[in-house]
Design a protein around this motif. Structure first.
Motif, mmCIF file in Angstrom:
data_model
loop_
_atom_site.group_PDB
_atom_site.id
_atom_site.type_symbol
_atom_site.label_atom_id
_atom_site.label_comp_id
_atom_site.label_asym_id
_atom_site.label_seq_id
_atom_site.Cartn_x
_atom_site.Cartn_y
_atom_site.Cartn_z
ATOM 1 N N TRP A 49 38.991 57.437 42.948
ATOM 2 C CA TRP A 49 38.101 56.480 43.616
ATOM 3 C C TRP A 49 38.861 55.942 44.816
ATOM 4 C CZ3 TRP A 49 35.885 51.400 41.074
ATOM 5 C CH2 TRP A 49 34.792 50.967 41.820
ATOM 6 N N PHE A 50 38.473 56.391 45.981
ATOM 7 C CA PHE A 50 39.259 56.163 47.191
ATOM 8 C C PHE A 50 38.332 55.688 48.290
ATOM 9 C CE2 PHE A 50 42.299 57.183 50.506
ATOM 10 C CZ PHE A 50 43.520 57.017 49.871
ATOM 11 N N TRP A 51 38.738 54.637 49.002
ATOM 12 C CA TRP A 51 37.850 54.117 50.047
ATOM 13 C C TRP A 51 37.946 54.986 51.299
ATOM 14 C CZ3 TRP A 51 37.057 52.016 45.943
ATOM 15 C CH2 TRP A 51 37.643 50.866 45.418
ATOM 16 N N SER A 52 36.851 55.180 51.976
ATOM 17 C CA SER A 52 36.903 55.747 53.323
ATOM 18 C C SER A 52 37.711 54.769 54.167
ATOM 19 C CB SER A 52 35.499 55.867 53.910
ATOM 20 O OG SER A 52 34.768 56.834 53.223
ATOM 21 N N TYR B 16 42.386 50.167 44.446
ATOM 22 C CA TYR B 16 42.121 49.184 43.395
ATOM 23 C C TYR B 16 40.984 48.238 43.770
ATOM 24 C CZ TYR B 16 42.539 45.298 40.180
ATOM 25 O OH TYR B 16 42.256 44.342 39.247
ATOM 26 N N THR B 17 40.053 48.100 42.843
ATOM 27 C CA THR B 17 39.165 46.942 42.868
ATOM 28 C C THR B 17 39.005 46.527 41.422
ATOM 29 O OG1 THR B 17 37.078 45.987 43.628
ATOM 30 C CG2 THR B 17 36.978 48.230 42.726
ATOM 31 N N ASP B 18 38.598 45.277 41.198
ATOM 32 C CA ASP B 18 38.605 44.800 39.816
ATOM 33 C C ASP B 18 37.252 44.969 39.131
ATOM 34 O OD1 ASP B 18 37.300 42.898 41.215
ATOM 35 O OD2 ASP B 18 38.576 41.221 40.655
ATOM 36 N N SER B 19 36.564 46.036 39.465
ATOM 37 C CA SER B 19 35.335 46.397 38.767
ATOM 38 C C SER B 19 35.321 47.907 38.593
ATOM 39 C CB SER B 19 34.119 45.957 39.580
ATOM 40 O OG SER B 19 32.934 46.500 39.033
ATOM 41 N N GLN C 238 34.652 46.709 31.481
ATOM 42 C CA GLN C 238 33.422 47.431 31.822
ATOM 43 C C GLN C 238 33.629 48.913 31.524
ATOM 44 O OE1 GLN C 238 33.436 46.489 35.947
ATOM 45 N NE2 GLN C 238 32.611 44.453 35.704
ATOM 46 N N ARG D 55 39.347 42.536 33.990
ATOM 47 C CA ARG D 55 37.906 42.521 34.137
ATOM 48 C C ARG D 55 37.287 43.917 34.221
ATOM 49 N NH1 ARG D 55 35.586 39.621 39.164
ATOM 50 N NH2 ARG D 55 33.742 40.897 39.403
ATOM 51 N N ARG E 76 45.826 48.287 48.366
ATOM 52 C CA ARG E 76 46.364 48.291 47.011
ATOM 53 C C ARG E 76 45.891 49.507 46.223
ATOM 54 N NH1 ARG E 76 46.477 42.628 44.018
ATOM 55 N NH2 ARG E 76 44.228 42.578 44.349
ATOM 56 N N ARG F 93 37.351 62.483 39.522
ATOM 57 C CA ARG F 93 37.800 62.260 40.896
ATOM 58 C C ARG F 93 38.452 60.900 41.107
ATOM 59 N NH1 ARG F 93 33.034 62.334 44.597
ATOM 60 N NH2 ARG F 93 32.009 61.734 42.660
ATOM 61 N N VAL G 113 32.220 49.266 38.080
ATOM 62 C CA VAL G 113 30.846 49.585 38.449
ATOM 63 C C VAL G 113 30.850 50.389 39.749
ATOM 64 C CG1 VAL G 113 28.623 48.625 39.134
ATOM 65 C CG2 VAL G 113 29.950 47.531 37.318
ATOM 66 N N GLY G 114 30.170 51.516 39.748
ATOM 67 C CA GLY G 114 30.071 52.327 40.957
ATOM 68 C C GLY G 114 31.188 53.329 41.118
#
Lengths: 315, 329
Positions: free
Chosen positions: A260-263, A246-249, A66, A62, A268, A258, A251-252
Motif C-alpha cells: 500500500w503505497f501512496w502516489s 503508513y496510515t492508521d487505518s 480493523q 487502531r 513514514r 500488494r 480501510v481502503g
C-alpha cells in the motif's frame, strides 16, 4: 521420409544419453541466487486475516483492530532470515550507496537509546561484529537500495516485502496473537525479544517477557526455532522494514498481497515484528510501528521478498 | 429557441467580464472577509456550454472537523484536523455540473454512460438498470439547471477531459483538500453558515436557506428513516444549482443538493496524507473515492464541511454528482 524419421530418432536417443538426467528440484527447498545472496524460502499462496479483531487499544493499534481479509494470490519467496551484516556489507562494498544520518543506539552511560554519532554503528563497526548477526542501523532508503541492488545483481525481482506479505509469513497460518500462541512468555524458543536475559543486561524501562530466550541483545540470525513456514526471527531480533506507507487505518488498503503505497511517496513507512529490545505488545504478529523513512536504529533491520516466475506457480 | 437564447445570454455575459487570464494569481491568505473581494470580476465561463468558474485564493486552513465538534465522526478520519496549506489559487466551478452542461458533452462526444443508477425507492436506495443521468426517476424530470446525477468517477473524468480538450485548460476533479477548503470559504465551523452543534435535535434549522438538505419535505417524501433538518427548503430531490445562498468564495451548494466526487482514495484516517492541495491517491489505484458535502437525502450530521463518505468509484446514484477544478497555471 523414413530416413528423416530414423535420423530424428537417432538424434533423440543420442541427446537423451548425453544429457544428464534432470531431477525435478524440490520446490519447497530454500535457495540462494548467488553465494552472498540471502537464502530464500518459497511460501504458498493463501488467505489470512490481517490485524487483530478487537485489539486492546495500545497506542497505534487502531488500524490493526480493523482486521481485513487478505488474499495472497501467488506463491512468492521470502528471506529465511533477516539480512545479515555480511550480506549487507557485500552490498555496501559493491555499490556506491551511502548511508546517511545517525543511528539510534543504546547509550550505556545515559541508560537510554539515543543518537550519538560517536557510538553509532557505522559500516566499519559492523565489520568487527559477527557476520551472522542481522544488519541494523539501516533506514528504509537503505533497505530499498539493498533490494534494488540485489535485483540488479541477480536479474530477479527482489523487493521489500509488503506489509500484508510480512504478516502472512509471520503468522504462517497462526491466528493467535503470536505465531506460537496467545502468551508472549511461551515464545522464548522462537523469538529474541526483551526477555529476562535482556533485562539482566539492559534496564530499558519497560516490562520484560517472563522467559529466557538466551540472548540479551541481538542474536545471530536463525539461532532460535523457525515458524511453520520454516522462517526465522520474524518476531524479535531486529524489527523489519516493509515497503508500505503508513496510515492508521486499514480501510481502503489493497486486499491482496500488494504494498500500500501512496502516489508521490510518503514520509513514514511501517516496521514490523519488534526487536530484542521490544516488550510483548510490540512483538505480536499484527503490531504495526510507523517510522520515518530516514530513521536508523540499532533495533531495525530488514528481510527481502522475491516474486517467483510463472513456472513456479500452481504447484 | 431556448438554446439560442442561452447562447446569446452567455455571449453577452462573457463580453461583459474580463477573461480569467487577467485574474491575479497571487497567493491570498485565507480569511473570512478577504473572500468578499473575490466576488464579481474573478469569474469566467470559457465556452458557451462551459460551467462558470470562480477563483479561489490559496491559503492555509485546518482540514477536518474542529476539536469538540459534537457531530464529528471519529471513525472516518475527519478528526483530528490537519493543518494544510494551499500554495496556489485555483478556479472551481461555481456550481455543481448541471444536466445541460453534462448533456452538451454527451451530445458532442456521443459518450455512453450506462444506467444502473441507485435511486430512492420504498424508503431505501435501490438499483435500477433503466435509471440514468437522463432519467433518474424523480417524480418530475430534472430541469437543465439541476445538477447532473447518476454519474460515476469515470463519467465525471470523461466530462473533465472533454472540457479540458474544448478549452485548452486543465479541468479535473477537486482534491479532497481543495473541496473542503472551498466549502469552508474561510470558516472553521461545521458549516459555512455557522450552524454548529448537532442540529439533528434542534427545533429549527438554518440549513434550508443555504442548502438543499434532507429537510422536512424530503423526509415526508423519501421516508429514509434518518433524522431530517427541521426546516423546509422547497425541494425533495435536486434543486436548480445556485438556488440557495453562496458561501464567502461565492460558491454554491457545496453543502447539500448532490454529494460530490473528489479525486482522493478513501481510507478512514488522515494520517500520512499530503499536507497540501494534492490528492491522496494510492499507487495501485483505489477502490473507493471520497465523496463530500451531503445531498438532498443526507441527514443533517452528514451535511457538513468535514464529513467524509466513501463510495465505490463505479457507483452511480441519484444524489451523487460533481463539480470541477480548473488549474490556474
Amino acid at each position: 521420409m523414413s530416413f528423416n524419421f530414423l535420423r530424428t530418432t537417432l538424434v533423440a536417443i543420442t541427446w537423451a544419453l548425453l544429457t544428464p538426467p534432470v531431477f525435478a528440484a524440490d520446490p519447497t527447498a530454500p535457495f540462494r541466487d548467488c553465494p552472498d545472496c540471502p537464502e530464500m524460502q518459497r511460501v504458498p499462496a493463501g488467505t489470512f486475516l490481517m490485524g487483530t479483531p478487537g485489539t486492546p487499544a495500545e497506542g497505534d493499534a487502531r488500524a490493526e483492530s480493523q482486521a481485513t481479509v487478505i488474499r495472497i494470490a501467488r506463491p512468492f519467496a521470502i528471506g529465511r532470515t533477516e539480512i545479515t551484516q555480511h550480506e549487507f556489507r557485500v552490498f555496501l562494498l559493491d555499490s556506491s550507496h551511502e548511508q546517511r544520518g545517525d543511528c539510534v543506539v543504546w547509550d550505556e552511560e545515559k541508560s537510554r537509546f539515543s543518537t550519538d554519532p560517536a557510538s553509532s554503528s557505522k559500516e566499519g563497526d559492523n565489520a568487527q561484529l559477527s557476520a551472522d548477526l542481522p544488519a541494523f542501523c539501516l533506514s528504509w532508503q537503505d533497505a530499498r537500495a539493498y533490494v534494488q541492488w540485489l535485483a540488479k545483481k541477480t536479474g530477479k525481482p527482489y523487493r521489500l516485502p509488503s506489509e500484508a506479505e510480512w504478516e502472512y509469513v509471520a503468522r504462517a497460518g497462526a491466528v493467535t496473537l503470536w505465531p506460537w500462541g496467545d502468551a508472549a512468555a511461551d515464545g522464548c524458543d522462537f523469538a529474541n525479544t526483551y526477555d529476562l536475559n535482556g533485562r539482566e543486561r539492559y534496564a530499558l524501562g519497560w516490562d520484560a517477557v517472563r522467559c529466557h530466550d538466551g540472548y540479551a541483545e541481538v542474536a545471530p540470525v536463525g539461532a532460535l526455532r523457525p515458524n511453520a513456514f520454516g522462517l526465522y526471527d520474524l518476531i524479535g531480533n531486529v524489527a523489519e522494514w516493509v515497503d508500505d506507507c503508513y496510515t492508521d487505518s486499514y480501510v481502503g488498503r489493497p486486499k491482496d498481497g500488494r504494498s500500500w503505497f501512496w502516489s508521490g511517496g510518503c514520509r513514514r513507512h511501517v516496521v514490523r515484528g519488534g526487536s530484542w529490545a521490544s516488550p510483548a505488545a510490540q512483538t505480536r504478529s499484527a503490531t504495526r510501528t510507523p517510522v520515518d523513512a530516514a530513521f536508523r536504529s540499532q533495533t531495525v533491520g530488514m528481510r527481502v521478498a522475491l516474486d517467483l516466475d510463472g513456472r513456479a506457480e500452481g504447484r | 429557441m431556448k438554446l439560442r437564447m442561452r447562447w446569446a445570454l452567455a455571449l453577452c455575459w462573457m463580453a461583459a467580464l474580463p477573461t480569467l487570464a487577467a485574474v491575479p494569481t497571487a497567493v491570498v491568505p485565507a480569511a473570512p472577509g478577504a473572500a468578499a473581494a473575490l466576488s464579481g470580476p474573478q469569474t469566467a465561463r470559457e465556452c458557451a456550454n462551459c460551467p462558470e468558474i470562480v477563483v479561489v485564493p490559496g491559503g492555509a486552513f485546518r482540514f477536518g472537523a474542529t476539536a469538540g465538534d459534537g457531530e464529528a465522526d471519529v471513525t472516518t478520519g475527519e478528526t483530528p484536523a490537519l493543518p494544510v496549506t494551499i500554495a496556489h489559487a485555483f478556479a472551481m466551478t461555481r456550481t455543481e455540473i448541471t444536466v445541460a452542461q453534462f448533456g452538451a458533452f454527451v451530445e458532442a462526444t456521443q459518450y455512453q454512460s450506462a444506467g444502473d443508477c441507485r435511486v430512492v425507492s420504498g424508503g431505501a436506495w435501490q438499483r435500477f438498470p433503466e435509471r440514468s443521468w437522463q432519467d433518474p426517476g424523480f417524480p418530475s424530470p430534472q430541469t437543465d439547471s439541476e445538477p447532473v446525477v447518476c454519474v460515476n468517477v469515470a463519467d465525471a473524468k470523461a466530462y473533465a477531459a472533454w472540457l479540458t480538450h474544448e478549452t485548452g485548460h486543465t479541468y479535473r476533479l477537486p482534491s479532497e483538500v481543495e473541496w473542503e477548503y472551498a466549502a469552508r470559504a474561510g470558516t472553521s465551523t461545521a458549516r459555512f453558515f455557522s450552524e454548529t452543534g448537532s442540529d439533528e435535535r434542534s427545533l429549527l434549522s438554518l440549513a434550508c436557506e443555504y442548502a438543499n438538505v434532507y429537510d422536512a419535505g424530503a423526509a415526508h417524501d423519501l421516508d429514509l428513516s434518518v433524522p431530517y433538518a427541521r426546516c423546509v427548503d422547497g425541494h425533495t430531490y435536486t434543486a436548480p444549482v445556485a438556488t440557495y445562498r453562496p458561501n464567502a468564495f461565492d460558491l454554491y451548494d457545496l453543502i447539500g443538493n448532490v454529494r460530490e466526487w473528489t479525486e482522493d482514495c478513501y481510507t478512514a484516517s488522515h494520517e500520512g496524507r499530503p499536507d497540501d492541495a494534492r490528492p491522496w491517491i494510492w499507487a495501485g489505484g483505489c477502490e473507493q473515492r471520497v465523496v463530500r458535502g451531503g445531498s438532498y437525502a443526507s441527514r443533517p450530521s452528514h451535511a457538513r464541511a468535514a464529513v467524509r463518505e466513501a463510495e465505490l468509484e463505479g457507483l452511480r446514484q441519484a444524489d451523487l454528482g460533481f463539480r470541477l477544478v480548473r488549474d490556474m497555471n
